[in-house]
Design a protein around this motif. Structure first.
Motif, PDB file in Angstrom:
ATOM      1  N   LEU A 184      -4.049  17.196  -2.149  1.00 37.50           N
ATOM      2  CA  LEU A 184      -5.051  16.909  -3.180  1.00 37.50           C
ATOM      3  C   LEU A 184      -6.389  16.992  -3.230  1.00 37.50           C
ATOM      4  CD1 LEU A 184      -3.105  13.598  -4.196  1.00 37.50           C
ATOM      5  CD2 LEU A 184      -2.810  15.801  -5.481  1.00 37.50           C
ATOM      6  N   GLN A 185      -6.669  17.602  -1.932  1.00 33.28           N
ATOM      7  CA  GLN A 185      -8.218  17.505  -1.418  1.00 33.28           C
ATOM      8  C   GLN A 185      -9.131  16.463  -1.902  1.00 33.28           C
ATOM      9  OE1 GLN A 185      -9.458  21.339  -3.387  1.00 33.28           O
ATOM     10  NE2 GLN A 185      -8.150  22.588  -2.383  1.00 33.28           N
ATOM     11  N   LEU A 186      -8.374  15.210  -1.505  1.00 34.53           N
ATOM     12  CA  LEU A 186      -9.129  13.853  -1.630  1.00 34.53           C
ATOM     13  C   LEU A 186     -10.423  13.761  -0.993  1.00 34.53           C
ATOM     14  CD1 LEU A 186      -6.044  11.608  -1.971  1.00 34.53           C
ATOM     15  CD2 LEU A 186      -7.333  12.717  -3.861  1.00 34.53           C
ATOM     16  N   LYS A 187     -11.565  13.201  -1.668  1.00 35.13           N
ATOM     17  CA  LYS A 187     -12.484  12.728  -0.850  1.00 35.13           C
ATOM     18  C   LYS A 187     -13.226  11.799  -1.327  1.00 35.13           C
ATOM     19  CE  LYS A 187     -15.036  16.443  -3.459  1.00 35.13           C
ATOM     20  NZ  LYS A 187     -14.390  16.679  -4.335  1.00 35.13           N
ATOM     21  N   ILE A 188     -14.240  11.150  -0.715  1.00 36.03           N
ATOM     22  CA  ILE A 188     -14.800   9.871  -1.294  1.00 36.03           C
ATOM     23  C   ILE A 188     -15.604  10.366  -2.703  1.00 36.03           C
ATOM     24  CG2 ILE A 188     -16.582   8.189  -0.828  1.00 36.03           C
ATOM     25  CD1 ILE A 188     -15.807   8.350   2.190  1.00 36.03           C
ATOM     26  N   GLY A 189     -15.615   9.421  -3.635  1.00 35.32           N
ATOM     27  CA  GLY A 189     -16.258   9.930  -4.844  1.00 35.32           C
ATOM     28  C   GLY A 189     -15.326  10.421  -5.775  1.00 35.32           C
ATOM     29  N   ASP A 190     -14.064  10.885  -5.732  1.00 34.04           N
ATOM     30  CA  ASP A 190     -13.102  11.313  -6.592  1.00 34.04           C
ATOM     31  C   ASP A 190     -12.526  10.276  -7.460  1.00 34.04           C
ATOM     32  OD1 ASP A 190     -13.421  14.028  -5.469  1.00 34.04           O
ATOM     33  OD2 ASP A 190     -11.450  13.862  -4.501  1.00 34.04           O
ATOM     34  N   LYS A 191     -12.142  10.722  -8.741  1.00 32.80           N
ATOM     35  CA  LYS A 191     -11.693   9.845  -9.632  1.00 32.80           C
ATOM     36  C   LYS A 191     -10.061   9.916  -9.362  1.00 32.80           C
ATOM     37  CE  LYS A 191     -11.442   8.334 -14.332  1.00 32.80           C
ATOM     38  NZ  LYS A 191     -11.646   8.336 -15.769  1.00 32.80           N
ATOM     39  N   VAL A 192      -9.368   9.176  -9.280  1.00 39.02           N
ATOM     40  CA  VAL A 192      -7.857   8.950  -9.230  1.00 39.02           C
ATOM     41  C   VAL A 192      -7.355   7.823  -9.891  1.00 39.02           C
ATOM     42  CG1 VAL A 192      -8.029   9.990  -6.996  1.00 39.02           C
ATOM     43  CG2 VAL A 192      -7.913   7.749  -7.151  1.00 39.02           C
ATOM     44  N   THR A 193      -6.031   7.858  -9.949  1.00 37.35           N
ATOM     45  CA  THR A 193      -5.329   6.838 -10.880  1.00 37.35           C
ATOM     46  C   THR A 193      -4.221   6.504  -9.706  1.00 37.35           C
ATOM     47  OG1 THR A 193      -5.614   7.921 -12.910  1.00 37.35           O
ATOM     48  CG2 THR A 193      -3.891   6.333 -12.707  1.00 37.35           C
ATOM     49  N   GLU A 210       0.842  -1.199  -0.058  1.00 43.78           N
ATOM     50  CA  GLU A 210      -0.031   0.076  -0.149  1.00 43.78           C
ATOM     51  C   GLU A 210       0.820   1.218  -0.002  1.00 43.78           C
ATOM     52  OE1 GLU A 210      -0.255  -2.617   1.891  1.00 43.78           O
ATOM     53  OE2 GLU A 210      -2.440  -3.058   2.162  1.00 43.78           O
ATOM     54  N   THR A 211       2.121   1.234   0.649  1.00 48.60           N
ATOM     55  CA  THR A 211       3.025   2.137   0.686  1.00 48.60           C
ATOM     56  C   THR A 211       3.552   2.607  -0.656  1.00 48.60           C
ATOM     57  OG1 THR A 211       4.710   0.953   1.692  1.00 48.60           O
ATOM     58  CG2 THR A 211       3.415   2.232   3.177  1.00 48.60           C
ATOM     59  N   GLU A 212       3.433   1.821  -1.391  1.00 46.45           N
ATOM     60  CA  GLU A 212       4.119   2.023  -2.957  1.00 46.45           C
ATOM     61  C   GLU A 212       3.029   2.393  -3.932  1.00 46.45           C
ATOM     62  OE1 GLU A 212       7.206   1.919  -2.874  1.00 46.45           O
ATOM     63  OE2 GLU A 212       7.580   1.171  -1.030  1.00 46.45           O
ATOM     64  N   VAL A 213       1.828   2.839  -3.403  1.00 50.13           N
ATOM     65  CA  VAL A 213       0.846   3.304  -4.559  1.00 50.13           C
ATOM     66  C   VAL A 213       0.727   4.728  -4.359  1.00 50.13           C
ATOM     67  CG1 VAL A 213      -1.535   3.283  -5.039  1.00 50.13           C
ATOM     68  CG2 VAL A 213      -0.469   0.977  -4.168  1.00 50.13           C
ATOM     69  N   VAL A 214       1.235   5.365  -5.503  1.00 54.77           N
ATOM     70  CA  VAL A 214       1.017   6.779  -5.543  1.00 54.77           C
ATOM     71  C   VAL A 214      -0.128   7.227  -6.061  1.00 54.77           C
ATOM     72  CG1 VAL A 214       1.880   8.806  -6.888  1.00 54.77           C
ATOM     73  CG2 VAL A 214       3.729   7.000  -6.033  1.00 54.77           C
ATOM     74  N   LEU A 215      -0.924   8.193  -5.695  1.00 50.99           N
ATOM     75  CA  LEU A 215      -2.164   8.508  -6.170  1.00 50.99           C
ATOM     76  C   LEU A 215      -2.156  10.111  -6.924  1.00 50.99           C
ATOM     77  CD1 LEU A 215      -4.688   7.753  -3.275  1.00 50.99           C
ATOM     78  CD2 LEU A 215      -3.923   6.471  -5.171  1.00 50.99           C
ATOM     79  N   ALA A 216      -2.826  10.168  -8.295  1.00 48.89           N
ATOM     80  CA  ALA A 216      -2.764  11.112  -8.929  1.00 48.89           C
ATOM     81  C   ALA A 216      -4.348  11.347  -9.407  1.00 48.89           C
ATOM     82  CB  ALA A 216      -2.218  11.000 -10.338  1.00 48.89           C
TER      83      ALA A 216
END
Length: 132
Positions: A111-120, A55-61
């Motif tokens: 990144l202002q991440l929230k539930i429902g956001d599309k990410v890669t 999990e620590t190797e997963v980068v989010l964009a």
């Protein structure tokens, strides 16, 4: 640990290294290994394998990732965020199942991440492990 099952679709070797492509449903992953088909019996096309990455190797964009050198990219929707003081666990629903990422809480807020956001989710080729 993120764990998926797939099939090896291609192997390219040079000296003691192999670049291995694994198809998980319709998503192609690539990993670089310090093994070759000559040193590891399970390295053969159409072989079923388990694929793992931390999990620590997963980068989010959140935006366009076309010009990033990471070859392992899988898009999805954030289904859960567990924030703590320093680190946060983000769960992404993808076409192959749930991918989990642990990133700093600062990054979640930046990144202002929230539930429902599309990410890669992005994973470097040297961070993916496989086994029979």
């Amino acid at each position: 640990m993120n764990t998926f099952q797939g099939k090896i679709t291609k192997i390219e070797s040079s000296e003691s290294l192999s670049l291995v492509q694994i198809l998980v449903d319709d998503v192609l992953f690539k990993t670089i290994l310090l093994e070759t088909p000559e040193t590891a019996d399970y390295l053969k096309e159409n072989q079923s394998v388990n694929l793992y990455f931390k999990e620590t190797e997963v980068v989010l964009a959140k935006r366009n990732v076309d010009f990033i050198s990471m070859q392992n990219k899988i898009s999805g929707i954030i289904s859960n965020i567990e924030k703590d003081v320093l680190l946060s666990k983000v769960e992404i629903k993808t076409e192959i199942g749930f991918v989990k990422s642990i990133i700093t809480t600062f990054a979640v807020e930046q990144l202002q991440l929230k539930i429902g956001d599309k990410v890669t989710a992005l994973i470097k080729t040297n961070e993916i492990m496989i086994s029979e």
